[in-house]
Every structure is written in C-alpha cells, then in structure tokens.
Scaffold this motif. Structure first.
Motif, PDB file in Angstrom:
ATOM      1  N   ASP A   1     -19.012  33.011   1.602  1.00  0.00           N
ATOM      2  CA  ASP A   1     -18.587  32.480   0.345  1.00  0.00           C
ATOM      3  C   ASP A   1     -19.597  33.894  -0.623  1.00  0.00           C
ATOM      4  OD1 ASP A   1     -17.453  31.866  -3.031  1.00  0.00           O
ATOM      5  OD2 ASP A   1     -19.421  31.123  -3.188  1.00  0.00           O
ATOM      6  N   TYR A   2     -20.638  33.879  -0.565  1.00  0.00           N
ATOM      7  CA  TYR A   2     -21.707  34.716  -1.467  1.00  0.00           C
ATOM      8  C   TYR A   2     -21.142  36.243  -0.518  1.00  0.00           C
ATOM      9  CZ  TYR A   2     -25.667  38.137  -1.827  1.00  0.00           C
ATOM     10  OH  TYR A   2     -26.312  39.103  -2.178  1.00  0.00           O
ATOM     11  N   VAL A   3     -21.228  36.557   0.641  1.00  0.00           N
ATOM     12  CA  VAL A   3     -20.505  38.163   1.338  1.00  0.00           C
ATOM     13  C   VAL A   3     -18.910  38.195   0.554  1.00  0.00           C
ATOM     14  CG1 VAL A   3     -19.225  39.291   3.356  1.00  0.00           C
ATOM     15  CG2 VAL A   3     -21.444  37.587   3.344  1.00  0.00           C
ATOM     16  N   ALA A   4     -18.168  37.287   0.151  1.00  0.00           N
ATOM     17  CA  ALA A   4     -16.552  37.245  -0.518  1.00  0.00           C
ATOM     18  C   ALA A   4     -16.484  37.846  -1.326  1.00  0.00           C
ATOM     19  CB  ALA A   4     -15.659  36.698   0.045  1.00  0.00           C
ATOM     20  N   THR A   5     -17.170  37.381  -2.687  1.00  0.00           N
ATOM     21  CA  THR A   5     -17.559  37.644  -3.407  1.00  0.00           C
ATOM     22  C   THR A   5     -18.504  39.263  -3.777  1.00  0.00           C
ATOM     23  OG1 THR A   5     -17.762  35.294  -3.819  1.00  0.00           O
ATOM     24  CG2 THR A   5     -18.874  37.266  -5.393  1.00  0.00           C
ATOM     25  N   ARG A   6     -19.144  39.578  -2.711  1.00  0.00           N
ATOM     26  CA  ARG A   6     -19.728  40.958  -3.183  1.00  0.00           C
ATOM     27  C   ARG A   6     -18.473  42.332  -2.282  1.00  0.00           C
ATOM     28  NH1 ARG A   6     -24.183  40.634  -6.031  1.00  0.00           N
ATOM     29  NH2 ARG A   6     -25.027  39.054  -5.298  1.00  0.00           N
ATOM     30  N   LEU A   7     -17.714  41.612  -1.258  1.00  0.00           N
ATOM     31  CA  LEU A   7     -17.037  42.186  -0.998  1.00  0.00           C
ATOM     32  C   LEU A   7     -15.619  42.471  -2.784  1.00  0.00           C
ATOM     33  CD1 LEU A   7     -16.281  41.205   2.308  1.00  0.00           C
ATOM     34  CD2 LEU A   7     -17.464  43.375   1.689  1.00  0.00           C
TER      35      LEU A   7
END
Length: 61
Positions: free
Chosen positions: A21-27
């Motif tokens: 969830d953190y990585v997808a949001t940053r992307l």
C-alpha cells in the motif's frame, strides 16, 4: 499449523499488504506529478508558440 505459526503468518501478510500500500501510493503520486509537469510544459510551449507567431492562442477545453 500451530497457533504461533498462524499468528506469525497473519502478521507477515499484514506487513506485506501494508508495504505494498505504501509503495503503490508513492508510485501513483510520482506518476501524477510527472503528468502534471508534462501538462504544464505542453501549456507553456503552446502559449509561447502562439505568442511568437502573432496568432491568438487556441481555445482550451
């Protein structure tokens, strides 16, 4: 499977999902910022091209 293994697996799944969830949001934020910069650059080039040739700028929807 013992209770301890179940709890460890549940926490592991939670950490993986939280990380994704953190990585997808940053992307997604990075992609939207890039799109906004590209849109602004197109607007600037469109305005400078319209002002340099003496014609009025195109209407923007």
């Amino acid at each position: 499977m013992s209770y301890l293994e179940y709890v460890v697996a549940a926490y592991a799944v939670f950490v993986v999902v939280l990380g994704w969830d953190y990585v997808a949001t940053r992307l997604q934020i990075r992609r939207e910022l890039r799109n906004a910069r590209q849109r602004a650059a197109r607007e600037r080039s469109r305005q400078s091209a319209a002002s340099s040739d003496g014609r009025p700028p195109e209407l923007i929807r």
